[in-house]
Design a protein around this motif. Sequence first.
Motif, PDB file in Angstrom:
ATOM      1  N   ASP A  78      21.277   3.395  -4.114  1.00 53.26           N
ATOM      2  CA  ASP A  78      20.628   2.562  -3.199  1.00 53.26           C
ATOM      3  C   ASP A  78      21.369   1.052  -3.283  1.00 53.26           C
ATOM      4  N   SER A 100      13.304   4.930  -1.919  1.00 53.82           N
ATOM      5  CA  SER A 100      14.229   4.560  -2.974  1.00 53.82           C
ATOM      6  C   SER A 100      13.659   5.118  -4.382  1.00 53.82           C
ATOM      7  N   ARG A 123      18.942   3.058  -9.097  1.00 50.50           N
ATOM      8  CA  ARG A 123      18.117   3.635  -7.865  1.00 50.50           C
ATOM      9  C   ARG A 123      18.998   4.548  -7.044  1.00 50.50           C
ATOM     10  N   ALA A 163      18.962   6.068  -3.172  1.00 49.13           N
ATOM     11  CA  ALA A 163      18.222   6.130  -1.874  1.00 49.13           C
ATOM     12  C   ALA A 163      18.015   7.700  -1.552  1.00 49.13           C
ATOM     13  N   ASP A 214      16.770   9.058   1.687  1.00 50.33           N
ATOM     14  CA  ASP A 214      16.591   8.812   3.571  1.00 50.33           C
ATOM     15  C   ASP A 214      16.765  10.459   4.369  1.00 50.33           C
TER      16      ASP A 214
END
Length: 883
Positions: free
Chosen positions: A698, A724, A730, A732, A734
């Motif tokens: 991310d 996240s 981190r 992501a 989506d």
Amino acid sequence: MSTVLEHEPVAPRLSLREEFIAAREAVGSALPEDPRGGALLHRFGERIVERITPACALAVGRAGSRFGKLAIVVFGGLARGEHCPYSDIDLTVLCTEPGQEGDEAFGEWIREFTHPLWDAGLRLRTTVQHPEGWLEAAAEDLSSCTALLDMRFLAGDRQLYDEVGDEAHRRFFGPQRASFLQRLLDEQGLRERRFGTTVYQVEPDLKFGPGGTRDISVFEWALMARRSRAEPWDPAKVESAIRASGVPRRVARLLTEARDTILRLRAALHLVAGRTQDRLNFQYQEGVPELLGRVRPGEPLSADHRELVEAIEACMQDYYQAARDIQRHGGRVVARCQPPRIRADIDQRIDERFHALDGRLRHYGKGRFAESPVLCLEALALARDHNLGLSGPTFDVIVEAVMAIPAGDERLANDPEAQARFVDLLIDPADVGSPTPLELCHEVGLLQRLVPEFAASRGRMQHEGLHVYTVDQHSLYAVEFLKSIARGDHRKDFPMATAVHLSVDDPRPLYMATLLHDAGKPFGDQCAEGARIAGLAAQRARLDEDAVTRCAFLVEQHQTMPMLSQKRDLTDELQIREFAELVGDRRTLDELYLVSLADMANVSPEYLTSWKLTLLDELYLRTAAEFASSRRRETTARRPREDEPEGLPLRYYSLFDQDLRREHRQLLDRLRESPQRRVLIDVAEGSGALRLTVVTPDHRGLLAVLTSCMAERGLEVMAADVFSVPFYPRIALDVFRVVPRDTGATLAALGANGRPSSEWVVQLERALVDALVHAPGAEALAEPMPPLPGRRRSKTRRRSTKVRFSQDPGGSRTIVDVETFANAGVAARISRSFAALDLDIEIARINTEMGRVDAVFYVSKLDDEQRDALAKSIRANLRTRRG
């Protein structure tokens, strides 16, 4: 001595193409002044026939006896005197020996005959028929049979034409017409299943839709089949032909006037479109009023184009009235054209006022309905209870009794017995049929007498582009939907709603609110005015004070649950608590959920997606939990399993089922185990779209990069949910719903088993990796993107980009709502604006449908300066080229 003769100059003869252009122009010139659409198109058709007949005669002369007996006939709208400016011309070459000198010679003759007509701008549909072959085909094919019925001789062997017509009449029409009439009714039923049964559609089909020209053809074919072969069809005497079937004079006049209106409107539609066009779409509605004389050519309009909107409304009201009359009375003509029955039906007495005959409710005596209009409601209830239709005479006396009530007379609105019968119809789940008794109550004008404020909703257009029905029909369908829920018809599709409806003890406020939820639209403030109207109607219906208040509240807040569920963070406890305080109690929540669902389910067939239903159900469940015990938050929280992603907000666990959560965990683990991998994706076929899951490290601006890459690959983002995983590093997670912009891309994306091909997935993954590597820098992000392609400018339905800001109930986050028109890459352009200002998106929801994009973003709290900069950037990235 000589005499000099002076002659007036002779005008040059027009070419065939010029003649047809002039004929169309003559129609356009006559439309504003002549309301008789039938007579206008009859004259136009005669002019066409006059010009093509010599070409037909010439072709017959060239053929000689090479192909046996030969006749050229026309059928369809041109034969019946209803030919519209750009309609196809249906020609048939009736020929006994088309292959005598070989197919090549006959084909060459056909080309020599038809090509000059095509070159002149006519759209021909030319068929070749052997006499016996045509007759045999007519036994199975309805279009072949109707062509035999309305065919018109142009040139050739008249005796051959007469022999075929006489034999067709002997086999299918006249005394043998019962089977043909039944085939017409069966075909009409098929069309209703495809185009619906209501005339109240905001973009109606003027040909195949209910009350359109095909329904006009049906009753005309019935009249033709009833007549003897020696009585040719005369388009100039339609009213007398209808009257001869035995229907009342008033009905014959209404049908004739309705036919004129529909034909005139369809002629205007053709001229506006400049081609054959059946559906009266929004884009063509704007040009029709000028052709019909409701807007003066070149007259300047006010800034809000109110004059044009009112003119469109007036044209559509004319259409709805005419289509309704054709739908209402055309069937009565067909019924009168049926051959007499050998066996008489049993006359069943119901009470001293009504009896049943031939499956229809009939009344005794005259004058009773006008004296006591409540009897009209009783007739509808009896027809429902005995599973009967209304006979034509009974229908007529009900209509006449309602029409006899003076304007402003509220005797039915204030009559306790009438209100009690109305509410009985309103809430009865056995209210089925087409039309339903409640729809019939509206159709004959009773509903607006019982609820006077509802009259303004009748046939009222909805211009925002989402609704496919008028305000009144949408409301009636919403009530019908609730009744189907009550009957358990949708227990598989809507299990939550079915269970919730079972707990409703008094359905009257619920159904009254559903009927009137949009009644405020004609009066300005939809929700406030609608609440006022609903409160008045509930008082007239003698509901108690609490039910009246609840009914008004349901109408006032019927948009709240759809808005919150689709545009707000449902895991925000303060948001749920605030909504629960607004609703007040569980009973009101149940009713508001059902009103909201019924409204959403009847905007259009595609509007209520599974995604929207899931969100609406979640909001209901979370609010119901808020009303539950003190341990509600502990018992309703969804905790991740060991094989599911951890650390994500609660809304993640609500949106995705257990199997998908496991798949997401596997993708996350694979990415962590392979640090060299920049992106992992999973693509699967979803409901009407592809579900694309992207897992990648991310960083700020990621959503803009991903959506931009999808746009470049021809994928349109229909919805997006971004998350996240908070642990370092981190990651992501989506999830997008995407639709390929063209059929070729769809075929390339899906393999033989209906799932995306592995090659296509690999290519998309590589493209995403490349996009991340070459992601634009801060300076590039700050530059506005090139304008979007220009769209057709609409005077009445322009959609500008709207950017609104609000804050969550806790006051720690800013909510950004963006509404704009759909265009390629819109999601990427909006997301890019956030990245340009270095704003980290916590929640993104993007929904694209029916030409509109609604996007909602949650970000850290923004000050006024940041809000202004973000709004300016979004509008700059969404601007379009002019022209």
